[in-house]
Scaffold this motif. Sequence first.
Motif, PDB file in Angstrom:
ATOM      1  N   LEU A 117     -73.735  53.713  11.252  1.00  0.00           N
ATOM      2  CA  LEU A 117     -75.020  53.186  11.723  1.00  0.00           C
ATOM      3  C   LEU A 117     -75.832  54.271  12.424  1.00  0.00           C
ATOM      4  CD1 LEU A 117     -74.569  49.591  13.172  1.00  0.00           C
ATOM      5  CD2 LEU A 117     -75.982  50.357  11.272  1.00  0.00           C
ATOM      6  N   ALA A 118     -75.132  55.043  13.266  1.00  0.00           N
ATOM      7  CA  ALA A 118     -75.830  56.106  13.994  1.00  0.00           C
ATOM      8  C   ALA A 118     -76.408  57.110  13.008  1.00  0.00           C
ATOM      9  CB  ALA A 118     -74.868  56.792  14.965  1.00  0.00           C
ATOM     10  N   GLY A 119     -75.615  57.449  11.983  1.00  0.00           N
ATOM     11  CA  GLY A 119     -76.091  58.382  10.965  1.00  0.00           C
ATOM     12  C   GLY A 119     -77.328  57.851  10.256  1.00  0.00           C
ATOM     13  N   LEU A 120     -77.249  56.575   9.851  1.00  0.00           N
ATOM     14  CA  LEU A 120     -78.398  55.957   9.178  1.00  0.00           C
ATOM     15  C   LEU A 120     -79.634  56.018  10.072  1.00  0.00           C
ATOM     16  CD1 LEU A 120     -76.797  52.774   7.574  1.00  0.00           C
ATOM     17  CD2 LEU A 120     -77.997  54.578   6.356  1.00  0.00           C
ATOM     18  N   SER A 121     -79.450  55.643  11.340  1.00  0.00           N
ATOM     19  CA  SER A 121     -80.599  55.623  12.251  1.00  0.00           C
ATOM     20  C   SER A 121     -81.177  57.014  12.414  1.00  0.00           C
ATOM     21  CB  SER A 121     -80.181  55.099  13.626  1.00  0.00           C
ATOM     22  OG  SER A 121     -79.529  53.875  13.489  1.00  0.00           O
ATOM     23  N   TYR A 122     -80.271  57.985  12.528  1.00  0.00           N
ATOM     24  CA  TYR A 122     -80.773  59.344  12.677  1.00  0.00           C
ATOM     25  C   TYR A 122     -81.557  59.748  11.439  1.00  0.00           C
ATOM     26  CZ  TYR A 122     -81.228  64.228  13.588  1.00  0.00           C
ATOM     27  OH  TYR A 122     -81.773  65.452  13.805  1.00  0.00           O
ATOM     28  N   GLY A 123     -81.004  59.378  10.280  1.00  0.00           N
ATOM     29  CA  GLY A 123     -81.674  59.724   9.032  1.00  0.00           C
ATOM     30  C   GLY A 123     -83.074  59.134   8.960  1.00  0.00           C
ATOM     31  N   VAL A 124     -83.193  57.885   9.366  1.00  0.00           N
ATOM     32  CA  VAL A 124     -84.498  57.224   9.313  1.00  0.00           C
ATOM     33  C   VAL A 124     -85.486  57.910  10.251  1.00  0.00           C
ATOM     34  CG1 VAL A 124     -85.732  55.111   9.870  1.00  0.00           C
ATOM     35  CG2 VAL A 124     -83.607  54.989   8.596  1.00  0.00           C
ATOM     36  N   VAL A 166     -65.511  62.103  10.359  1.00  0.00           N
ATOM     37  CA  VAL A 166     -66.672  61.676  11.134  1.00  0.00           C
ATOM     38  C   VAL A 166     -67.920  62.441  10.694  1.00  0.00           C
ATOM     39  CG1 VAL A 166     -67.720  61.729  13.414  1.00  0.00           C
ATOM     40  CG2 VAL A 166     -65.377  60.876  13.128  1.00  0.00           C
ATOM     41  N   ALA A 167     -67.756  63.760  10.555  1.00  0.00           N
ATOM     42  CA  ALA A 167     -68.924  64.580  10.234  1.00  0.00           C
ATOM     43  C   ALA A 167     -69.543  64.185   8.889  1.00  0.00           C
ATOM     44  CB  ALA A 167     -68.554  66.056  10.258  1.00  0.00           C
ATOM     45  N   PRO A 168     -68.733  64.117   7.803  1.00  0.00           N
ATOM     46  CA  PRO A 168     -69.322  63.666   6.538  1.00  0.00           C
ATOM     47  C   PRO A 168     -69.919  62.264   6.622  1.00  0.00           C
ATOM     48  CG  PRO A 168     -67.016  64.289   6.246  1.00  0.00           C
ATOM     49  CD  PRO A 168     -67.354  64.584   7.650  1.00  0.00           C
ATOM     50  N   ALA A 169     -69.290  61.381   7.426  1.00  0.00           N
ATOM     51  CA  ALA A 169     -69.811  60.014   7.520  1.00  0.00           C
ATOM     52  C   ALA A 169     -71.203  60.018   8.142  1.00  0.00           C
ATOM     53  CB  ALA A 169     -68.862  59.146   8.340  1.00  0.00           C
ATOM     54  N   VAL A 170     -71.349  60.791   9.237  1.00  0.00           N
ATOM     55  CA  VAL A 170     -72.666  60.887   9.866  1.00  0.00           C
ATOM     56  C   VAL A 170     -73.661  61.468   8.878  1.00  0.00           C
ATOM     57  CG1 VAL A 170     -74.018  62.039  11.657  1.00  0.00           C
ATOM     58  CG2 VAL A 170     -71.756  61.120  12.190  1.00  0.00           C
ATOM     59  N   PHE A 171     -73.222  62.522   8.206  1.00  0.00           N
ATOM     60  CA  PHE A 171     -74.123  63.227   7.298  1.00  0.00           C
ATOM     61  C   PHE A 171     -74.557  62.319   6.158  1.00  0.00           C
ATOM     62  CE2 PHE A 171     -75.066  66.226   3.844  1.00  0.00           C
ATOM     63  CZ  PHE A 171     -76.064  66.943   4.484  1.00  0.00           C
ATOM     64  N   ALA A 172     -73.575  61.606   5.587  1.00  0.00           N
ATOM     65  CA  ALA A 172     -73.892  60.694   4.484  1.00  0.00           C
ATOM     66  C   ALA A 172     -74.864  59.621   4.964  1.00  0.00           C
ATOM     67  CB  ALA A 172     -72.613  60.058   3.945  1.00  0.00           C
ATOM     68  N   GLY A 173     -74.574  59.076   6.156  1.00  0.00           N
ATOM     69  CA  GLY A 173     -75.460  58.058   6.718  1.00  0.00           C
ATOM     70  C   GLY A 173     -76.868  58.595   6.881  1.00  0.00           C
ATOM     71  N   ALA A 174     -76.955  59.800   7.443  1.00  0.00           N
ATOM     72  CA  ALA A 174     -78.271  60.392   7.690  1.00  0.00           C
ATOM     73  C   ALA A 174     -79.020  60.605   6.380  1.00  0.00           C
ATOM     74  CB  ALA A 174     -78.114  61.713   8.436  1.00  0.00           C
ATOM     75  N   LEU A 175     -78.255  61.042   5.366  1.00  0.00           N
ATOM     76  CA  LEU A 175     -78.883  61.310   4.075  1.00  0.00           C
ATOM     77  C   LEU A 175     -79.439  60.023   3.468  1.00  0.00           C
ATOM     78  CD1 LEU A 175     -78.970  64.108   2.797  1.00  0.00           C
ATOM     79  CD2 LEU A 175     -77.255  63.312   1.150  1.00  0.00           C
ATOM     80  N   GLY A 181     -85.543  55.584   4.259  1.00  0.00           N
ATOM     81  CA  GLY A 181     -86.675  55.641   5.180  1.00  0.00           C
ATOM     82  C   GLY A 181     -86.901  54.346   5.944  1.00  0.00           C
ATOM     83  N   ARG A 182     -88.165  54.132   6.300  1.00  0.00           N
ATOM     84  CA  ARG A 182     -88.499  53.038   7.210  1.00  0.00           C
ATOM     85  C   ARG A 182     -88.295  51.665   6.592  1.00  0.00           C
ATOM     86  NH1 ARG A 182     -90.829  54.428  11.724  1.00  0.00           N
ATOM     87  NH2 ARG A 182     -91.846  52.427  11.946  1.00  0.00           N
ATOM     88  N   PRO A 187     -83.455  45.884   8.800  1.00  0.00           N
ATOM     89  CA  PRO A 187     -82.018  45.634   8.650  1.00  0.00           C
ATOM     90  C   PRO A 187     -81.192  46.456   9.641  1.00  0.00           C
ATOM     91  CG  PRO A 187     -83.031  46.149   6.527  1.00  0.00           C
ATOM     92  CD  PRO A 187     -84.113  46.212   7.539  1.00  0.00           C
ATOM     93  N   LEU A 188     -81.668  47.657   9.941  1.00  0.00           N
ATOM     94  CA  LEU A 188     -80.924  48.534  10.842  1.00  0.00           C
ATOM     95  C   LEU A 188     -80.894  47.945  12.251  1.00  0.00           C
ATOM     96  CD1 LEU A 188     -79.561  51.080  10.016  1.00  0.00           C
ATOM     97  CD2 LEU A 188     -81.511  52.394  10.828  1.00  0.00           C
ATOM     98  N   VAL A 189     -82.043  47.450  12.693  1.00  0.00           N
ATOM     99  CA  VAL A 189     -82.096  46.830  14.017  1.00  0.00           C
ATOM    100  C   VAL A 189     -81.147  45.640  14.069  1.00  0.00           C
ATOM    101  CG1 VAL A 189     -83.550  45.555  15.619  1.00  0.00           C
ATOM    102  CG2 VAL A 189     -84.431  47.614  14.527  1.00  0.00           C
ATOM    103  N   VAL A 190     -81.195  44.821  13.002  1.00  0.00           N
ATOM    104  CA  VAL A 190     -80.298  43.662  12.948  1.00  0.00           C
ATOM    105  C   VAL A 190     -78.852  44.130  13.003  1.00  0.00           C
ATOM    106  CG1 VAL A 190     -79.522  41.735  11.515  1.00  0.00           C
ATOM    107  CG2 VAL A 190     -81.960  42.268  11.690  1.00  0.00           C
ATOM    108  N   ALA A 191     -78.547  45.189  12.246  1.00  0.00           N
ATOM    109  CA  ALA A 191     -77.178  45.701  12.215  1.00  0.00           C
ATOM    110  C   ALA A 191     -76.734  46.143  13.603  1.00  0.00           C
ATOM    111  CB  ALA A 191     -77.075  46.865  11.233  1.00  0.00           C
ATOM    112  N   TRP A 192     -77.637  46.813  14.345  1.00  0.00           N
ATOM    113  CA  TRP A 192     -77.270  47.254  15.689  1.00  0.00           C
ATOM    114  C   TRP A 192     -77.006  46.059  16.596  1.00  0.00           C
ATOM    115  CZ3 TRP A 192     -75.169  51.489  17.037  1.00  0.00           C
ATOM    116  CH2 TRP A 192     -75.521  52.709  16.464  1.00  0.00           C
ATOM    117  N   VAL A 193     -77.781  44.994  16.401  1.00  0.00           N
ATOM    118  CA  VAL A 193     -77.560  43.804  17.216  1.00  0.00           C
ATOM    119  C   VAL A 193     -76.202  43.192  16.891  1.00  0.00           C
ATOM    120  CG1 VAL A 193     -78.358  41.453  17.659  1.00  0.00           C
ATOM    121  CG2 VAL A 193     -80.007  43.325  17.516  1.00  0.00           C
ATOM    122  N   LEU A 194     -75.851  43.227  15.598  1.00  0.00           N
ATOM    123  CA  LEU A 194     -74.621  42.565  15.177  1.00  0.00           C
ATOM    124  C   LEU A 194     -73.387  43.437  15.333  1.00  0.00           C
ATOM    125  CD1 LEU A 194     -75.784  40.675  11.962  1.00  0.00           C
ATOM    126  CD2 LEU A 194     -75.415  39.783  14.267  1.00  0.00           C
TER     127      LEU A 194
END
Lengths: 423, 257
Positions: A117-124, A166-175, A181-182, A187-194
């Motif tokens: 999730l953190a990777g995805l958020s960073y990517g966005v 961990v590193a590839p997971a973050v990287f993959a998420g970010a990618l 994108g936005r 969904p990301l906000v919902v995911a963080w809540v859940l």
Amino acid sequence: MSGAGPKGPRLGLGLSEDVDLLRFEQQAREAEAAPGPAPATPGEWIRQNLFSGPVNALLTLASGTFVLFVAYQILSFVFVSAQWEVVQVGMRGYMIGGFPVDEAWRVWASAYLVIVLAGLSYGVSARRLRPSAGQAAVGAVIVAVAGAIVFFTAQTALVRALTAGVAPAVFAGALVGRLLGRKILKPLVVAWVLVFPAIMIVVRGFDGVPPSEWEGFFFNIIAATVGIVASFPLGLLLALGRRSELPAVRVASVGFIELFRGVPLVAWLIFSKFVVDLVLPPQMVIPDIVKAFVAMTFFSAAYVGEIVRGGLQGVPAGQYEAARALGLSTTRMMALIVLPQALRSTIPAMISHFISLFKDTSLFVAIEVTDLLAAARRSASSLQYFGRDMETLLFAGLIFWAVAFSMSRWSQRLEVRLGVGRR
Amino acid sequence: MADRSATAGIEKAGDDRMIVADDVVKSFGHFQALKGVSMALNKAETVVIVGPSGSGKSTFIRTINRLERHDAGRIFVDGIELTDDIRNIAQIRSEIGMVFQSFNLFPHLTVLQNIGLAPRNVRRWPKKKAEEKVMQLLERVGIPEQAHKYPAELSGGQQQRVAIARALAMEPKIMLFDEPTSALDPEMIKEVLDVIEELAESGMTMIVVSHEIGFARHVADRVMLFDDGLLIEEAPPNRFFDDPQHERTKRFLSQIL
Ligand SMILES: Nc1ncnc2c1ncn2[C@@H]1O[C@H](COP(=O)(O)OP(=O)(O)OP(=O)(O)O)[C@@H](O)[C@H]1O
Ligand SMILES: [Mg+2]
């Protein structure tokens, strides 16, 4: 004077939505760079700032010597005299304490959930903010240090693989985040809540592990998350309650705040056993740790309430009047106009408080929880590694510091993003 | 002159008085800011209020949409009496747009969001409809290209025009302006007054607190002088400025002209 003054912003992908933020960032940078002309060479800078007079020069020499001495001592300890074996052996204890080893996959699963999730958020968000050369350098150092620690401490190949993953997971998420994108913002906000309820299910559900066995750094993280997530809304209500038109609500809010803020957290943790039982029917049995979570939440909410109250005071009366004149209901006025402005000005104080709360989770040792700090101290009191406190405390300190520092950096990003100070 | 019969027959159908104030009193602690103000405002009429600082001009127009609660007297807006009933207050606020001296735009929202906020959240319009309305209003106040900026990125004159558009977005029947140009640099005053004038010509019912005499002469149907919490004199602009009846009006005009 060559090349003085701030450099122009680099446009991420050249998207139009970048412009707004970058312009704002640039203004901030210009404001920072404004006082005094920049000196041309490093030599000149040193002369101007460190050796501008005899007293100044003396102070520079004295403090420089001291800093070098301390740095030498620390480095020679870390690289020469320290015996890191104790950390190597104690690693699992530091991370999860007495959490059953067979169930450790639950912790890993939770960790990966958050990491992706953190990777995805960073990517966005990285669509707008590219790491600068400095940030990249810091990032490289962090990866190197973390990598070294993992390499030397991982007990099994599986743990090593999972940690290295961990590193590839973050990287993959970010990618992925960057690609989507936005679109995935909601969904990301919902995911963080859940994500927190999800972790609770992963850890506790399906014959899982009860809270009394949550230990080590895992405990610190869970406790801090509970405290932050639960005390934020409660603190908001307290702040609003303090300004209520109903005297009873006002008195209750002030009473709550003063009561919980006035007694040390350690005392509340110990009291919580009895206090929570007072308000619950006797047939309800709740684990002591959960009661202590409640106490910590109330304690933190008192502070959040006061921080938010400060933010509310900063919202001018004209904002309320404009909202009312437009016909907004009180609820909408607070939710859409007042709180967004009040909260954004409280970000620095709020994050500061949450960092404190995170570190204060080590006070749970008062109710016999073996958190990271307690586990570190314990491992230095075993017969084999007796007296290796420096090593274990340094390591525990490093971990606490890394998390606190990340929170601080994140808050700074948030401030830029939300335009704190923009009026 | 306003008189005590201002409210007579207000409940009758077909009445075209949009605002009726009858002996309105407002105190702050022991200080009486309004000492009994009566006036009536007809549909499509524009009234300009002038008066020395502290005379109660702002307080008066703020009682009309309940930003201040009047202590005594009665206020009717479009036939509805303003009481403590919050449904009444909500109804009346939805019929009145207000523009402030210091703009009071929402700094955390873009121009588009500032203007679209009330239609979306009070009128519950769908997003598309609200945005169309916003663009149409921005067109009307002459700054369609600023929709995606934040208030802090606009000039004072542009901000005030956004504030006018924001008030108009609720499609009010009445507009109240509290010194809309006195926080503006001189070169921006005209662009705002032009928008207000255009509104007056379009048949909006308006009360404007302003010391812009040229504007008042040109746009007002009536001009009123407030002093010391009282409505001292009201007359069409020519008579008000050229042939004032009251000593206090003469004194006030001699100070500002
Ligand atoms: N909220 C308040 N609390 C106490 N006194 C107030 C308040 N609002 C206004 N007053 C007082 O009421 C009087 C009338 O104020 P008001 O703002 O209506 O004057 P004004 O005619 O609009 O003046 P100006 O031209 O300076 O805007 C003033 O003496 C002011 O000090
Ligand atoms: Mg005023």
